[in-house]
Motif scaffolding. Structure first.
Motif, PDB file in Angstrom:
ATOM      1  N   LEU A 341       0.846  -1.188   0.000  1.00  0.00           N
ATOM      2  CA  LEU A 341       0.000   0.000   0.000  1.00  0.00           C
ATOM      3  C   LEU A 341       0.881   1.237   0.000  1.00  0.00           C
ATOM      4  CD1 LEU A 341      -2.305  -1.260   2.881  1.00  0.00           C
ATOM      5  CD2 LEU A 341      -2.996  -1.121   0.478  1.00  0.00           C
ATOM      6  N   PRO A 342       0.393   2.380  -0.478  1.00  0.00           N
ATOM      7  CA  PRO A 342       1.195   3.607  -0.416  1.00  0.00           C
ATOM      8  C   PRO A 342       1.636   3.894   1.017  1.00  0.00           C
ATOM      9  CG  PRO A 342      -0.713   3.926  -1.834  1.00  0.00           C
ATOM     10  CD  PRO A 342      -0.896   2.590  -1.175  1.00  0.00           C
ATOM     11  N   VAL A 343       2.855   4.367   1.170  1.00  0.00           N
ATOM     12  CA  VAL A 343       3.432   4.560   2.496  1.00  0.00           C
ATOM     13  C   VAL A 343       2.665   5.592   3.324  1.00  0.00           C
ATOM     14  CG1 VAL A 343       5.049   6.405   1.911  1.00  0.00           C
ATOM     15  CG2 VAL A 343       5.659   4.710   3.679  1.00  0.00           C
ATOM     16  N   VAL A 344       1.858   6.428   2.677  1.00  0.00           N
ATOM     17  CA  VAL A 344       1.062   7.412   3.423  1.00  0.00           C
ATOM     18  C   VAL A 344       0.065   6.729   4.350  1.00  0.00           C
ATOM     19  CG1 VAL A 344       1.302   9.208   1.674  1.00  0.00           C
ATOM     20  CG2 VAL A 344      -0.598   7.580   1.521  1.00  0.00           C
ATOM     21  N   HIS A 345      -0.196   5.440   4.123  1.00  0.00           N
ATOM     22  CA  HIS A 345      -1.140   4.697   4.956  1.00  0.00           C
ATOM     23  C   HIS A 345      -0.463   4.025   6.147  1.00  0.00           C
ATOM     24  CE1 HIS A 345      -4.424   5.465   2.296  1.00  0.00           C
ATOM     25  NE2 HIS A 345      -3.934   4.753   1.293  1.00  0.00           N
ATOM     26  N   HIS A 346       0.814   4.313   6.368  1.00  0.00           N
ATOM     27  CA  HIS A 346       1.545   3.649   7.441  1.00  0.00           C
ATOM     28  C   HIS A 346       0.880   3.866   8.800  1.00  0.00           C
ATOM     29  CE1 HIS A 346       5.585   2.951   9.727  1.00  0.00           C
ATOM     30  NE2 HIS A 346       4.789   1.910   9.775  1.00  0.00           N
ATOM     31  N   GLU A 362     -12.989   7.027  12.853  1.00  0.00           N
ATOM     32  CA  GLU A 362     -12.034   7.095  13.962  1.00  0.00           C
ATOM     33  C   GLU A 362     -10.627   6.753  13.485  1.00  0.00           C
ATOM     34  OE1 GLU A 362     -11.283   5.233  18.444  1.00  0.00           O
ATOM     35  OE2 GLU A 362     -13.018   4.600  17.244  1.00  0.00           O
ATOM     36  N   LEU A 363     -10.523   5.793  12.552  1.00  0.00           N
ATOM     37  CA  LEU A 363      -9.218   5.433  12.003  1.00  0.00           C
ATOM     38  C   LEU A 363      -8.601   6.627  11.286  1.00  0.00           C
ATOM     39  CD1 LEU A 363      -7.119   3.213  11.542  1.00  0.00           C
ATOM     40  CD2 LEU A 363      -8.394   2.536   9.493  1.00  0.00           C
ATOM     41  N   ALA A 364      -9.422   7.385  10.565  1.00  0.00           N
ATOM     42  CA  ALA A 364      -8.923   8.580   9.884  1.00  0.00           C
ATOM     43  C   ALA A 364      -8.442   9.611  10.901  1.00  0.00           C
ATOM     44  CB  ALA A 364     -10.020   9.173   8.995  1.00  0.00           C
ATOM     45  N   GLN A 365      -9.209   9.790  11.959  1.00  0.00           N
ATOM     46  CA  GLN A 365      -8.841  10.771  12.975  1.00  0.00           C
ATOM     47  C   GLN A 365      -7.528  10.396  13.662  1.00  0.00           C
ATOM     48  OE1 GLN A 365     -11.787  11.191  16.034  1.00  0.00           O
ATOM     49  NE2 GLN A 365     -10.826  12.984  16.953  1.00  0.00           N
ATOM     50  N   ARG A 366      -7.359   9.130  13.989  1.00  0.00           N
ATOM     51  CA  ARG A 366      -6.154   8.697  14.704  1.00  0.00           C
ATOM     52  C   ARG A 366      -4.909   8.736  13.828  1.00  0.00           C
ATOM     53  NH1 ARG A 366      -7.180   4.105  19.223  1.00  0.00           N
ATOM     54  NH2 ARG A 366      -9.144   4.918  20.085  1.00  0.00           N
ATOM     55  N   SER A 367      -5.100   8.499  12.535  1.00  0.00           N
ATOM     56  CA  SER A 367      -3.948   8.452  11.637  1.00  0.00           C
ATOM     57  C   SER A 367      -3.609   9.807  11.035  1.00  0.00           C
ATOM     58  CB  SER A 367      -4.209   7.449  10.507  1.00  0.00           C
ATOM     59  OG  SER A 367      -5.302   7.880   9.693  1.00  0.00           O
ATOM     60  N   GLY A 368      -4.525  10.783  11.170  1.00  0.00           N
ATOM     61  CA  GLY A 368      -4.282  12.094  10.594  1.00  0.00           C
ATOM     62  C   GLY A 368      -4.533  12.164   9.112  1.00  0.00           C
ATOM     63  N   ALA A 369      -5.079  11.104   8.530  1.00  0.00           N
ATOM     64  CA  ALA A 369      -5.367  11.082   7.090  1.00  0.00           C
ATOM     65  C   ALA A 369      -6.805  11.542   6.844  1.00  0.00           C
ATOM     66  CB  ALA A 369      -5.165   9.678   6.537  1.00  0.00           C
ATOM     67  N   SER A 370      -7.101  11.860   5.609  1.00  0.00           N
ATOM     68  CA  SER A 370      -8.458  12.286   5.272  1.00  0.00           C
ATOM     69  C   SER A 370      -9.399  11.089   5.323  1.00  0.00           C
ATOM     70  CB  SER A 370      -8.490  12.901   3.875  1.00  0.00           C
ATOM     71  OG  SER A 370      -8.260  11.921   2.886  1.00  0.00           O
ATOM     72  N   LYS A 371     -10.689  11.375   5.553  1.00  0.00           N
ATOM     73  CA  LYS A 371     -11.675  10.299   5.593  1.00  0.00           C
ATOM     74  C   LYS A 371     -11.778   9.591   4.244  1.00  0.00           C
ATOM     75  CE  LYS A 371     -14.441  12.444   9.250  1.00  0.00           C
ATOM     76  NZ  LYS A 371     -15.760  13.034   9.606  1.00  0.00           N
ATOM     77  N   ALA A 372     -11.643  10.358   3.180  1.00  0.00           N
ATOM     78  CA  ALA A 372     -11.720   9.758   1.845  1.00  0.00           C
ATOM     79  C   ALA A 372     -10.564   8.801   1.616  1.00  0.00           C
ATOM     80  CB  ALA A 372     -11.725  10.855   0.779  1.00  0.00           C
ATOM     81  N   VAL A 374      -8.770   7.171   3.907  1.00  0.00           N
ATOM     82  CA  VAL A 374      -8.911   5.988   4.755  1.00  0.00           C
ATOM     83  C   VAL A 374     -10.028   5.089   4.248  1.00  0.00           C
ATOM     84  CG1 VAL A 374      -9.522   5.197   7.077  1.00  0.00           C
ATOM     85  CG2 VAL A 374      -7.916   7.074   6.785  1.00  0.00           C
ATOM     86  N   SER A 375     -11.109   5.675   3.739  1.00  0.00           N
ATOM     87  CA  SER A 375     -12.182   4.880   3.162  1.00  0.00           C
ATOM     88  C   SER A 375     -11.682   4.078   1.967  1.00  0.00           C
ATOM     89  CB  SER A 375     -13.344   5.784   2.749  1.00  0.00           C
ATOM     90  OG  SER A 375     -14.416   5.029   2.224  1.00  0.00           O
ATOM     91  N   ALA A 376     -10.811   4.700   1.158  1.00  0.00           N
ATOM     92  CA  ALA A 376     -10.224   3.983   0.027  1.00  0.00           C
ATOM     93  C   ALA A 376      -9.299   2.868   0.517  1.00  0.00           C
ATOM     94  CB  ALA A 376      -9.447   4.961  -0.855  1.00  0.00           C
ATOM     95  N   LEU A 377      -8.550   3.134   1.591  1.00  0.00           N
ATOM     96  CA  LEU A 377      -7.677   2.107   2.176  1.00  0.00           C
ATOM     97  C   LEU A 377      -8.500   0.924   2.658  1.00  0.00           C
ATOM     98  CD1 LEU A 377      -5.076   0.972   3.489  1.00  0.00           C
ATOM     99  CD2 LEU A 377      -5.607   2.413   5.478  1.00  0.00           C
ATOM    100  N   VAL A 378      -9.581   1.204   3.364  1.00  0.00           N
ATOM    101  CA  VAL A 378     -10.437   0.135   3.880  1.00  0.00           C
ATOM    102  C   VAL A 378     -11.016  -0.685   2.737  1.00  0.00           C
ATOM    103  CG1 VAL A 378     -12.608  -0.340   5.075  1.00  0.00           C
ATOM    104  CG2 VAL A 378     -10.969   1.292   6.036  1.00  0.00           C
ATOM    105  N   SER A 379     -11.389  -0.033   1.658  1.00  0.00           N
ATOM    106  CA  SER A 379     -11.914  -0.740   0.498  1.00  0.00           C
ATOM    107  C   SER A 379     -10.885  -1.725  -0.046  1.00  0.00           C
ATOM    108  CB  SER A 379     -12.322   0.266  -0.586  1.00  0.00           C
ATOM    109  OG  SER A 379     -12.911  -0.386  -1.689  1.00  0.00           O
ATOM    110  N   ALA A 380      -9.609  -1.289  -0.117  1.00  0.00           N
ATOM    111  CA  ALA A 380      -8.550  -2.173  -0.598  1.00  0.00           C
ATOM    112  C   ALA A 380      -8.330  -3.335   0.364  1.00  0.00           C
ATOM    113  CB  ALA A 380      -7.257  -1.381  -0.774  1.00  0.00           C
TER     114      ALA A 380
END
Length: 403
Positions: A341-346, A362-372, A374-380
């Motif tokens: 996965l892209p390293v931005v998802h570390h 909550e995963l987006a909030q804890r990781s500092g990433a955008s909700k969009a 993280v939603s794409a990460l979860v889909s993968a």
């Protein structure tokens, strides 16, 4: 250790504490007490009645036991519409006469029990399963015996009288050990009538004598199989297959000198492989290969759109996947597969492995990433079957009832 998914899993881990695995596991009987109401919420007579009313429990296994033996199936099973099913009338008649009901691998068919069994695996780091024992009055299903696995015995309802005698030999295995009841030590190291809420850890190889406490009893046994030197050696032997001496046919028709020479080559090959490896290598390999229970997350397994931020996800693997950063990618390793996965998802991956169950938002909030993102990460991760999804985060762990 990742956060347990089930309430019972969390309570078990908290009751036994962080020092248990390193100091008491496999070494001594440990008694704890949990909230009886929590156990009744987890599994009850209603749950058992639902299971039995189906007539079949596959892939779990149902059996009736008495006098230290399993009864022949024809005494409580019948064929209907081409299927072997439980004859409840015969079964209940036998149970009234002192026969006990056992369902092995209950975790295969009951979601709440499955969730706690997975948490036991994560707590102790070993493969686990859960068996159900149902006894009435003072019935005794088995003679004095020991198990080749460590156990947590959870008294859900009623009472059960336990005597633990200790071991007659060190660290028995299914492949090695003498379980003749005549070898049961006379000395009793632990004796108690377990009541609802009581939990005991019984170490592998410790003899025990168990019978009903005079009333109806329902208890769950979470059994876990610890890795041994035998497992490590088999893993080393498999890795040594790349050595041609290991793959060579044995010289059955050779001279004694030729056979000795081949045996020496084999010893050298296996010893060389073993010396190049550590126990940490073995445990890492186990995590690399560890998968999880195959579960559906419809409709998200099929839909192309990304899941909503309100959805709760849960790691599908029993043991946490290995996480490595390789240049511009973060790599999750599980089930003998690597997912780049892209390293931005570390940060998001680290949070997921630590929490194990978490909402997308909550995963987006804890990781500092955008909700969009993280939603794409979860889909993968859903497509890779590394996570499972549920609209209700509590539904998987709090219980199961007939519809």
């Amino acid at each position: 250790m990742t956060t347990p998914a089930s309430k019972l899993g969390r309570e078990l881990a908290a009751a036994f504490g962080p020092e248990f695995v390193g100091k008491q596991l496999s070494n001594e009987v440990v008694l704890k007490h949990l909230d009886p109401e929590l156990l009744r919420e987890h599994f009850s007579w209603r749950d058992l009645n639902e299971v039995l009313s189906r007539g079949r429990v596959e892939p779990a296994e149902l059996k009736l036991c008495a006098g230290g033996k399993s009864l022949p199936e024809h005494e409580y099973m019948v064929t209907r519409a081409g299927h072997r099913v439980v004859d409840l009338g015969k079964s209940f008649s036998l149970m009234r006469s002192g026969v006990s009901l056992v369902i092995d691998s209950l975790d295969r068919i009951h979601p709440a029990v499955r969730a706690t069994t997975d948490d036991v695996m994560r707590f102790v780091g070993e493969t686990a399963s859960c068996n159900l024992f149902v006894t009435f009055d003072d019935a005794q299903a088995f003679d004095s015996h020991f198990d080749e696995v460590d156990t947590f015995v959870v008294q859900v309802l009623g009472t059960k009288h336990w005597q633990v005698h200790g071991p007659s030999e060190e660290h028995p295995l299914p492949e090695y050990g003498d379980s003749d009841p005549a070898r049961c030590p006379e000395t009793v190291l632990f004796e108690k009538t377990l009541e609802s809420g009581d939990v005991i850890h019984v170490p592998r190889g410790w003899w025990h004598t168990v019978r009903g406490g005079g009333e109806s009893s329902l208890h769950l046994t979470f059994a876990f199989t610890r890795r041994t030197g035998y497992d490590w050696l088999r893993w080393v032997a498999y890795r040594a297959l790349r050595n041609v001496d290991v793959r060579e046919s044995l010289t059955r028709a050779g001279t004694l000198a030729e056979q000795r020479a081949q045996a020496e080559r084999l010893v050298t090959a296996f010893a060389s492989e073993a010396k190049s490896l550590t126990l940490a290598d073995f445990f890492d390999a186990e995590r690399r290969g560890a998968g999880g229970r195959d579960a559906a997350s419809l409709p998200w397994d099929v839909l192309r759109e990304h899941p909503p931020v309100e959805m709760v996800i849960e790691l599908a693997t029993v043991l946490p996947p290995l996480l490595e950063v390789r240049g511009e990618h973060v790599v999750l390793i599980a089930g003998d597969q690597e997912f780049a996965l892209p390293v931005v998802h570390h940060a998001a991956c680290e949070s997921l492995l630590r929490e194990r169950r978490i909402g997308v938002g909550e995963l987006a909030q804890r990781s500092g990433a955008s909700k969009a993102a993280v939603s794409a990460l979860v889909s993968a991760l859903l497509r890779a079957r590394l996570v499972i999804a549920t609209d209700d985060g509590a539904a998987r762990s709090t219980g199961w009832r007939a519809s």
